[in-house]
Design a protein around this motif. Structure first.
Motif, PDB file in Angstrom:
ATOM      1  N   GLN A  97       0.818  -1.208   0.000  1.00 54.30           N
ATOM      2  CA  GLN A  97       0.000   0.000   0.000  1.00 54.30           C
ATOM      3  C   GLN A  97       0.851   1.258   0.000  1.00 54.30           C
ATOM      4  O   GLN A  97       0.528   2.235  -0.694  1.00 54.30           O
ATOM      5  CB  GLN A  97      -0.933  -0.001   1.213  1.00 54.30           C
ATOM      6  CG  GLN A  97      -2.044  -1.041   1.160  1.00 54.30           C
ATOM      7  CD  GLN A  97      -2.864  -1.023   2.426  1.00 54.30           C
ATOM      8  OE1 GLN A  97      -2.457  -1.520   3.469  1.00 54.30           O
ATOM      9  NE2 GLN A  97      -4.033  -0.420   2.347  1.00 54.30           N
ATOM     10  N   CYS A 247     -14.775  -4.957  11.331  1.00 55.58           N
ATOM     11  CA  CYS A 247     -14.853  -3.815  10.429  1.00 55.58           C
ATOM     12  C   CYS A 247     -13.451  -3.583   9.870  1.00 55.58           C
ATOM     13  O   CYS A 247     -12.555  -3.117  10.583  1.00 55.58           O
ATOM     14  CB  CYS A 247     -15.369  -2.583  11.166  1.00 55.58           C
ATOM     15  SG  CYS A 247     -17.077  -2.739  11.710  1.00 55.58           S
ATOM     16  N   ASN A 249     -11.830  -1.586   7.812  1.00 61.10           N
ATOM     17  CA  ASN A 249     -11.125  -0.308   7.796  1.00 61.10           C
ATOM     18  C   ASN A 249     -10.831   0.228   9.190  1.00 61.10           C
ATOM     19  O   ASN A 249      -9.979   1.104   9.347  1.00 61.10           O
ATOM     20  CB  ASN A 249     -11.936   0.716   6.999  1.00 61.10           C
ATOM     21  CG  ASN A 249     -12.056   0.322   5.549  1.00 61.10           C
ATOM     22  OD1 ASN A 249     -11.059   0.133   4.862  1.00 61.10           O
ATOM     23  ND2 ASN A 249     -13.283   0.159   5.067  1.00 61.10           N
ATOM     24  N   GLY A 252      -7.805  -2.208  10.130  1.00 63.71           N
ATOM     25  CA  GLY A 252      -6.770  -2.233   9.116  1.00 63.71           C
ATOM     26  C   GLY A 252      -6.592  -3.607   8.500  1.00 63.71           C
ATOM     27  O   GLY A 252      -6.939  -4.634   9.105  1.00 63.71           O
ATOM     28  N   LEU A 253      -6.060  -3.623   7.308  1.00 63.35           N
ATOM     29  CA  LEU A 253      -5.849  -4.899   6.624  1.00 63.35           C
ATOM     30  C   LEU A 253      -4.887  -5.796   7.392  1.00 63.35           C
ATOM     31  O   LEU A 253      -5.093  -7.008   7.488  1.00 63.35           O
ATOM     32  CB  LEU A 253      -5.335  -4.642   5.206  1.00 63.35           C
ATOM     33  CG  LEU A 253      -6.358  -4.005   4.257  1.00 63.35           C
ATOM     34  CD1 LEU A 253      -5.661  -3.441   3.030  1.00 63.35           C
ATOM     35  CD2 LEU A 253      -7.429  -5.013   3.844  1.00 63.35           C
ATOM     36  N   ARG A 271     -17.320  -3.403   5.477  1.00 66.84           N
ATOM     37  CA  ARG A 271     -16.492  -2.383   4.838  1.00 66.84           C
ATOM     38  C   ARG A 271     -16.814  -0.968   5.311  1.00 66.84           C
ATOM     39  O   ARG A 271     -16.543   0.005   4.619  1.00 66.84           O
ATOM     40  CB  ARG A 271     -16.627  -2.472   3.323  1.00 66.84           C
ATOM     41  CG  ARG A 271     -17.983  -2.068   2.796  1.00 66.84           C
ATOM     42  CD  ARG A 271     -18.045  -2.194   1.287  1.00 66.84           C
ATOM     43  NE  ARG A 271     -18.803  -1.114   0.693  1.00 66.84           N
ATOM     44  CZ  ARG A 271     -19.007  -0.974  -0.615  1.00 66.84           C
ATOM     45  NH1 ARG A 271     -18.523  -1.865  -1.451  1.00 66.84           N
ATOM     46  NH2 ARG A 271     -19.687   0.042  -1.086  1.00 66.84           N
ATOM     47  N   PHE A 274     -15.609   2.642   4.065  1.00 61.78           N
ATOM     48  CA  PHE A 274     -14.984   2.484   2.752  1.00 61.78           C
ATOM     49  C   PHE A 274     -15.236   3.691   1.856  1.00 61.78           C
ATOM     50  O   PHE A 274     -14.391   4.062   1.045  1.00 61.78           O
ATOM     51  CB  PHE A 274     -15.506   1.209   2.076  1.00 61.78           C
ATOM     52  CG  PHE A 274     -14.951   0.997   0.696  1.00 61.78           C
ATOM     53  CD1 PHE A 274     -13.612   0.736   0.519  1.00 61.78           C
ATOM     54  CD2 PHE A 274     -15.771   1.090  -0.416  1.00 61.78           C
ATOM     55  CE1 PHE A 274     -13.091   0.557  -0.756  1.00 61.78           C
ATOM     56  CE2 PHE A 274     -15.257   0.923  -1.690  1.00 61.78           C
ATOM     57  CZ  PHE A 274     -13.908   0.647  -1.859  1.00 61.78           C
ATOM     58  N   VAL A 277     -12.529   6.297   1.353  1.00 62.87           N
ATOM     59  CA  VAL A 277     -11.385   6.071   0.469  1.00 62.87           C
ATOM     60  C   VAL A 277     -11.803   5.825  -0.971  1.00 62.87           C
ATOM     61  O   VAL A 277     -10.952   5.764  -1.852  1.00 62.87           O
ATOM     62  CB  VAL A 277     -10.517   4.893   0.958  1.00 62.87           C
ATOM     63  CG1 VAL A 277      -9.942   5.178   2.319  1.00 62.87           C
ATOM     64  CG2 VAL A 277     -11.300   3.591   0.966  1.00 62.87           C
ATOM     65  N   SER A 278     -13.119   5.710  -1.235  1.00 64.12           N
ATOM     66  CA  SER A 278     -13.518   5.332  -2.590  1.00 64.12           C
ATOM     67  C   SER A 278     -14.604   6.191  -3.209  1.00 64.12           C
ATOM     68  O   SER A 278     -14.743   6.192  -4.428  1.00 64.12           O
ATOM     69  CB  SER A 278     -13.991   3.871  -2.597  1.00 64.12           C
ATOM     70  OG  SER A 278     -14.195   3.403  -3.909  1.00 64.12           O
ATOM     71  N   TRP A 290      -9.307  -2.646  -3.821  1.00 69.64           N
ATOM     72  CA  TRP A 290      -9.391  -2.854  -2.374  1.00 69.64           C
ATOM     73  C   TRP A 290      -9.860  -4.256  -2.022  1.00 69.64           C
ATOM     74  O   TRP A 290      -9.345  -4.883  -1.077  1.00 69.64           O
ATOM     75  CB  TRP A 290     -10.311  -1.790  -1.781  1.00 69.64           C
ATOM     76  CG  TRP A 290     -10.478  -1.852  -0.299  1.00 69.64           C
ATOM     77  CD1 TRP A 290      -9.667  -1.318   0.649  1.00 69.64           C
ATOM     78  CD2 TRP A 290     -11.563  -2.489   0.412  1.00 69.64           C
ATOM     79  NE1 TRP A 290     -10.170  -1.577   1.914  1.00 69.64           N
ATOM     80  CE2 TRP A 290     -11.327  -2.296   1.787  1.00 69.64           C
ATOM     81  CE3 TRP A 290     -12.692  -3.201   0.010  1.00 69.64           C
ATOM     82  CZ2 TRP A 290     -12.186  -2.784   2.766  1.00 69.64           C
ATOM     83  CZ3 TRP A 290     -13.558  -3.691   0.986  1.00 69.64           C
ATOM     84  CH2 TRP A 290     -13.292  -3.483   2.351  1.00 69.64           C
ATOM     85  N   ALA A 294      -8.600  -7.226   0.746  1.00 69.66           N
ATOM     86  CA  ALA A 294      -9.461  -7.749   1.811  1.00 69.66           C
ATOM     87  C   ALA A 294      -9.573  -9.274   1.730  1.00 69.66           C
ATOM     88  O   ALA A 294      -9.605  -9.959   2.757  1.00 69.66           O
ATOM     89  CB  ALA A 294     -10.847  -7.103   1.722  1.00 69.66           C
TER      90      ALA A 294
END
Length: 414
Positions: A97, A247, A249, A252-253, A271, A274, A277-278, A290, A294
């Protein structure tokens, strides 16, 4: 190591696109704003990101991002593909990332810049195990071998006592629900702690399983700081629970990956946040890119939204998201697409016609809890509509024989 990551971006800039792409490649690999002494040709040949292709297209005509420089009348648009040597960061999602996104969104020469897609090499599959349960494991645990999986979100989202929650769950399981989840807003607060909710809900689920041989999945929201999230998982597991929700986000991944390596239960990947960021077409990370990350970190279910949802995505974007989640990734990483937001029985035929599968978990909150004849009728309306869709029976024809479905159409069809 010769593997590369290919990242695709939508870019708008007043610079010539070749120059803009070269700036992106330099900023995210070996370069800075000026060539430095040890940035040799040999070093650049091995470690610099490379421009793979530029596909110029009409610019969007949108107002440039705040702080963007250059003559707006000179803005060009296009898809830029960059190749990043895996030698730079290895098969590590946090460091991936940093490489493919990092500072890019802050560069002033860009009126728009959005990461649209990622093509990842095999070493990522070697490092990240992915979903432990996926579609087959989820169906096995809930006892639903075929057909769409019908689920719901606890409503009201927050405010129920553990005892009231247990009453709602009892109604839902008696109605034949496959899946129930905490709302993402229902955390581990003092009003209704996770421990108390688990203690209230699990006896209801177990009693139903004793009578019927089938226990619906309940996804308890265990999202929290990592050490607490692990304890939350263990609490659900020890009580006999069969699913947890995180959750993505919020933890974090890397946090989801950490949970996956510890978890003995399916992970329902929400998500929430989300859109931050999108949602903008000009900046951020597209769902297509993304969702691959995930899936790699190990969620078993992933929210895609549903048709005619209450959020910003168009139906075309939702269908593209469902299709993306169902595409094989590095030979596997199959997850369950989760359709939610504004879902009700009347959307079954349209959704099935567009998606062509019942390997879906469709969540109806108000579409079940808001049914005028109660949650049992809400569940029945969903089940009957999807069964009719799968077997090619028109919605109106099935509704003429099923009062619960007819009432759903009267209530939600408006």
């Amino acid at each position: 190591m010769t593997d590369t990551v290919i990242a695709t971006y939508w870019v708008e800039s007043a610079l010539p696109l070749q120059r803009a792409a070269e700036q992106m490649a330099g900023e995210q690999s070996t370069g800075t704003f000026i060539r430095v002494a040890r940035e040799t040709d040999e070093l650049r040949a091995r470690f610099a990101a490379q421009v793979v292709s530029i596909e110029e297209r009409e610019p969007s005509g949108r107002q440039p991002l705040p702080g963007a420089t250059g003559d707006p009348a000179a803005i060009r648009g296009g898809l830029v593909r960059l190749a990043f040597p895996l030698d730079n960061f290895g098969p590590s999602i946090p460091n991936l990332q940093a490489a493919v996104a990092g500072n890019l969104f802050e560069m002033r020469d860009f009126a728009s810049i959005k990461l649209m897609d990622l093509d990842l090499p095999r070493p990522f599959a070697d490092r990240y195990p992915g979903p432990a349960f996926g579609l087959e494991g989820t169906r096995r645990l809930m006892g639903r071998d075929t057909g769409v999986m019908i689920g719901t979100i606890v409503k009201p989202s927050i405010g129920l006592s553990p005892e009231e929650l247990a009453e709602v769950v009892a109604e839902l399981v008696e109605a034949g629900i496959d899946f129930i989840k905490d709302d993402e807003l229902q955390a581990n607060g003092p009003h209704s702690p996770l421990r108390d909710r688990v203690a209230a809900v699990m006896p209801v689920l177990k009693a139903h399983a004793d009578r019927t041989g089938r226990m619906p999945l309940y996804a308890f929201n265990i999202t929290d700081d990592l050490d607490i999230m692990r304890r939350n998982h263990d609490l659900v597991l020890e009580a006999g629970g069969t699913c947890v929700m995180a959750c993505i986000n919020m933890v974090g991944l890397a946090g989801v990956d950490w949970l996956r390596r510890h978890s003995q239960l399916p992970i329902h990947g929400h998500r929430a946040m989300f859109g931050a960021v999108s949602r903008s077409p000009q900046v951020g990370i597209h769902f297509r890119a993304w969702q691959k990350l995930a899936r790699l970190v190990g969620v078993d279910h992933l929210h895609t939204n549903g048709l005619h949802n209450k959020f910003y995505e168009s139906d075309d974007e939702v269908l593209a998201a469902i299709a993306a989640v169902r595409e094989p990734l590095l030979g596997g990483y199959g997850v369950v697409p989760v359709l939610s937001s504004g879902q009700w029985a009347g959307l079954a035929h349209e959704t099935y016609a567009a998606v062509g599968t019942t390997d879906l978990l469709t969540l109806a909150g108000g579409g079940i809890h808001g049914h005028p004849d109660g949650v049992a009728a809400g569940v029945a309306s969903m089940r009957e509509a999807w069964d009719a869709a799968e077997h090619g029976e028109p919605l109106a024809e099935r509704a003429s024989k099923v009062p619960a479905l007819s009432r759903a159409i009267e209530t939600f069809g408006r």
